[in-house]
Design an enzyme around this catalytic site. Structure first.
Site, PDB file in Angstrom:
ATOM      1  N   PRO A  44      45.130  42.191  51.756  1.00  0.00           N
ATOM      2  CA  PRO A  44      46.241  42.720  52.547  1.00  0.00           C
ATOM      3  C   PRO A  44      46.201  44.282  52.078  1.00  0.00           C
ATOM      4  O   PRO A  44      46.299  44.499  51.086  1.00  0.00           O
ATOM      5  CB  PRO A  44      47.598  42.058  52.486  1.00  0.00           C
ATOM      6  CG  PRO A  44      47.348  41.260  50.915  1.00  0.00           C
ATOM      7  CD  PRO A  44      45.625  40.947  50.884  1.00  0.00           C
ATOM      8  N   ASN A  45      46.296  45.060  53.355  1.00  0.00           N
ATOM      9  CA  ASN A  45      46.764  46.313  53.056  1.00  0.00           C
ATOM     10  C   ASN A  45      45.395  47.388  52.578  1.00  0.00           C
ATOM     11  O   ASN A  45      45.409  48.481  52.712  1.00  0.00           O
ATOM     12  CB  ASN A  45      47.810  46.758  52.389  1.00  0.00           C
ATOM     13  CG  ASN A  45      49.200  46.032  52.604  1.00  0.00           C
ATOM     14  OD1 ASN A  45      49.451  46.342  54.017  1.00  0.00           O
ATOM     15  ND2 ASN A  45      49.617  45.291  51.704  1.00  0.00           N
ATOM     16  N   ARG A  83      46.430  55.252  52.286  1.00  0.00           N
ATOM     17  CA  ARG A  83      47.510  54.440  51.558  1.00  0.00           C
ATOM     18  C   ARG A  83      47.527  54.910  50.036  1.00  0.00           C
ATOM     19  O   ARG A  83      46.445  54.875  49.275  1.00  0.00           O
ATOM     20  CB  ARG A  83      47.035  52.956  51.786  1.00  0.00           C
ATOM     21  CG  ARG A  83      47.849  52.030  50.584  1.00  0.00           C
ATOM     22  CD  ARG A  83      47.184  50.582  50.536  1.00  0.00           C
ATOM     23  NE  ARG A  83      48.078  49.796  49.619  1.00  0.00           N
ATOM     24  CZ  ARG A  83      47.789  48.798  48.843  1.00  0.00           C
ATOM     25  NH1 ARG A  83      46.564  48.413  49.093  1.00  0.00           N
ATOM     26  NH2 ARG A  83      48.527  47.999  48.444  1.00  0.00           N
ATOM     27  N   TYR A 100      45.151  54.897  45.055  1.00  0.00           N
ATOM     28  CA  TYR A 100      43.757  54.198  45.391  1.00  0.00           C
ATOM     29  C   TYR A 100      42.798  55.417  45.952  1.00  0.00           C
ATOM     30  O   TYR A 100      41.837  54.817  46.481  1.00  0.00           O
ATOM     31  CB  TYR A 100      44.146  53.155  46.818  1.00  0.00           C
ATOM     32  CG  TYR A 100      45.268  52.007  46.390  1.00  0.00           C
ATOM     33  CD1 TYR A 100      44.933  51.310  45.350  1.00  0.00           C
ATOM     34  CD2 TYR A 100      46.536  52.105  46.894  1.00  0.00           C
ATOM     35  CE1 TYR A 100      45.803  50.015  44.853  1.00  0.00           C
ATOM     36  CE2 TYR A 100      47.489  51.166  46.312  1.00  0.00           C
ATOM     37  CZ  TYR A 100      46.999  50.226  45.541  1.00  0.00           C
ATOM     38  OH  TYR A 100      47.959  49.084  44.984  1.00  0.00           O
ATOM     39  N   ASN A 113      38.863  41.135  46.214  1.00  0.00           N
ATOM     40  CA  ASN A 113      40.093  41.993  45.853  1.00  0.00           C
ATOM     41  C   ASN A 113      41.210  41.188  46.688  1.00  0.00           C
ATOM     42  O   ASN A 113      41.405  41.651  47.676  1.00  0.00           O
ATOM     43  CB  ASN A 113      39.994  43.524  46.318  1.00  0.00           C
ATOM     44  CG  ASN A 113      41.145  44.115  45.703  1.00  0.00           C
ATOM     45  OD1 ASN A 113      42.099  43.523  45.405  1.00  0.00           O
ATOM     46  ND2 ASN A 113      40.990  45.658  45.667  1.00  0.00           N
ATOM     47  N   ALA A 153      47.470  42.212  46.799  1.00  0.00           N
ATOM     48  CA  ALA A 153      48.835  41.688  46.318  1.00  0.00           C
ATOM     49  C   ALA A 153      48.977  40.061  46.136  1.00  0.00           C
ATOM     50  O   ALA A 153      49.505  39.628  45.231  1.00  0.00           O
ATOM     51  CB  ALA A 153      50.193  42.164  47.325  1.00  0.00           C
ATOM     52  N   GLU A 167      36.647  39.026  40.323  1.00  0.00           N
ATOM     53  CA  GLU A 167      37.960  39.603  40.778  1.00  0.00           C
ATOM     54  C   GLU A 167      37.948  41.156  40.660  1.00  0.00           C
ATOM     55  O   GLU A 167      37.643  41.494  39.292  1.00  0.00           O
ATOM     56  CB  GLU A 167      39.049  39.135  40.286  1.00  0.00           C
ATOM     57  CG  GLU A 167      40.522  39.580  40.753  1.00  0.00           C
ATOM     58  CD  GLU A 167      41.667  39.169  39.934  1.00  0.00           C
ATOM     59  OE1 GLU A 167      41.845  37.699  39.981  1.00  0.00           O
ATOM     60  OE2 GLU A 167      42.540  39.853  39.690  1.00  0.00           O
ATOM     61  N   HIS A 172      39.693  45.053  41.405  1.00  0.00           N
ATOM     62  CA  HIS A 172      40.765  45.858  41.981  1.00  0.00           C
ATOM     63  C   HIS A 172      40.490  47.323  41.678  1.00  0.00           C
ATOM     64  O   HIS A 172      39.973  47.592  40.845  1.00  0.00           O
ATOM     65  CB  HIS A 172      42.000  45.675  41.091  1.00  0.00           C
ATOM     66  CG  HIS A 172      42.531  44.428  41.038  1.00  0.00           C
ATOM     67  ND1 HIS A 172      43.292  43.767  42.204  1.00  0.00           N
ATOM     68  CD2 HIS A 172      42.350  43.223  40.161  1.00  0.00           C
ATOM     69  CE1 HIS A 172      43.682  42.559  41.984  1.00  0.00           C
ATOM     70  NE2 HIS A 172      42.866  42.080  40.763  1.00  0.00           N
ATOM     71  N   ARG A 183      50.121  49.246  35.586  1.00  0.00           N
ATOM     72  CA  ARG A 183      51.164  49.460  36.363  1.00  0.00           C
ATOM     73  C   ARG A 183      52.230  48.386  36.309  1.00  0.00           C
ATOM     74  O   ARG A 183      52.533  48.111  34.948  1.00  0.00           O
ATOM     75  CB  ARG A 183      50.242  49.010  37.713  1.00  0.00           C
ATOM     76  CG  ARG A 183      49.241  50.189  38.085  1.00  0.00           C
ATOM     77  CD  ARG A 183      48.538  49.803  39.341  1.00  0.00           C
ATOM     78  NE  ARG A 183      49.587  50.293  40.374  1.00  0.00           N
ATOM     79  CZ  ARG A 183      49.415  49.887  41.641  1.00  0.00           C
ATOM     80  NH1 ARG A 183      48.416  49.231  42.113  1.00  0.00           N
ATOM     81  NH2 ARG A 183      50.222  50.037  42.617  1.00  0.00           N
TER      82      ARG A 183
HETATM   83  C1  DQA Z   1      45.055  46.204  44.066  1.00  0.00           C
HETATM   84  C2  DQA Z   1      46.232  46.013  43.261  1.00  0.00           C
HETATM   85  C3  DQA Z   1      47.173  45.248  43.798  1.00  0.00           C
HETATM   86  O1  DQA Z   1      48.245  45.131  42.834  1.00  0.00           O
HETATM   87  C4  DQA Z   1      48.025  45.686  44.942  1.00  0.00           C
HETATM   88  O2  DQA Z   1      48.803  44.845  45.649  1.00  0.00           O
HETATM   89  C5  DQA Z   1      46.782  45.948  45.967  1.00  0.00           C
HETATM   90  C6  DQA Z   1      45.583  46.665  45.639  1.00  0.00           C
HETATM   91  C7  DQA Z   1      43.901  47.135  43.767  1.00  0.00           C
HETATM   92  O3  DQA Z   1      42.761  46.903  44.279  1.00  0.00           O
HETATM   93  O4  DQA Z   1      44.267  48.013  43.194  1.00  0.00           O
HETATM   94  O5  DQA Z   1      46.992  45.855  47.314  1.00  0.00           O
HETATM   95  O6  DQA Z   1      44.346  45.095  44.310  1.00  0.00           O
END
Ligand code: DQA
Length: 143
Positions: free
Chosen positions: A9-10, A17, A22, A73, A76, A97, A99, A106
């Site tokens: 998501p997102n 964003r 990011y 990825n 959240a 995995e 990120h 963080r």
């Molecule tokens: C994320 C890190 C997560 O904590 C966050 O909720 C994201 C992006 C990253 O790629 O750094 O949406 O997965």
């Protein structure tokens, strides 16, 4: 070798964003770089981004026998989703995995990953390169 790259998501909002966290690359630009690396390695990649937990679970359930590995990825959902963890456990397809940000430097709630204990490995903190390193590492792991 066939891989699927799953974006949670997102991540569709990348580029606008929280650019301080990011960066300003869009998801399309990141996917283009992954596709270019896949060409160099001689493997194939498919991409899926969804904001829905169930969409990620459906995609993971469909991987056995179709894909050799998953680069995910979970965004959240990393920190909350036992359902995605269970889907990865039952699929049994090796995954990395990734990120963009370093989740360990963080907020405390981002330090926990439901999925990392099942992963071949976790790569975080390198922006777009997290995905590229993830693909390279999973490719070598399976080669
Ligand atoms: C994320 C890190 C997560 O904590 C966050 O909720 C994201 C992006 C990253 O790629 O750094 O949406 O997965």
């Amino acid at each position: 070798m066939k891989f699927i790259v799953l974006h949670g998501p997102n991540l569709n909002l990348l580029g606008r964003r929280e650019p301080d966290v990011y960066d300003t690359l869009t998801l399309e630009e990141i996917n283009d770089s992954i596709a270019q690396l896949a060409d160099e390695l001689g493997c194939s990649v498919t991409f899926l981004q969804t904001n829905a937990e169930g969409g990620l679970i459906d995609a993971i359930q469909a991987t056995p026998g179709v894909y050799d590995g998953i680069i995910i990825n979970p965004a959240a959902y990393t920190h909350t989703s036992i359902a995605i963890r269970d889907a990865l456990a039952s699929a049994g397809v090796p995954f990395v995995e990734v990120h963009l940000s370093n989740i360990h430097r963080r907020e405390a709630f981002r330090h926990i990953s439901m999925t990392a204990p099942l992963a071949v490995g976790q790569i975080c903190g390198f922006g777009r390169d997290s995905y590229l390193l993830g693909l390279r590492a999973l490719f070598s792991h399976l080669d």
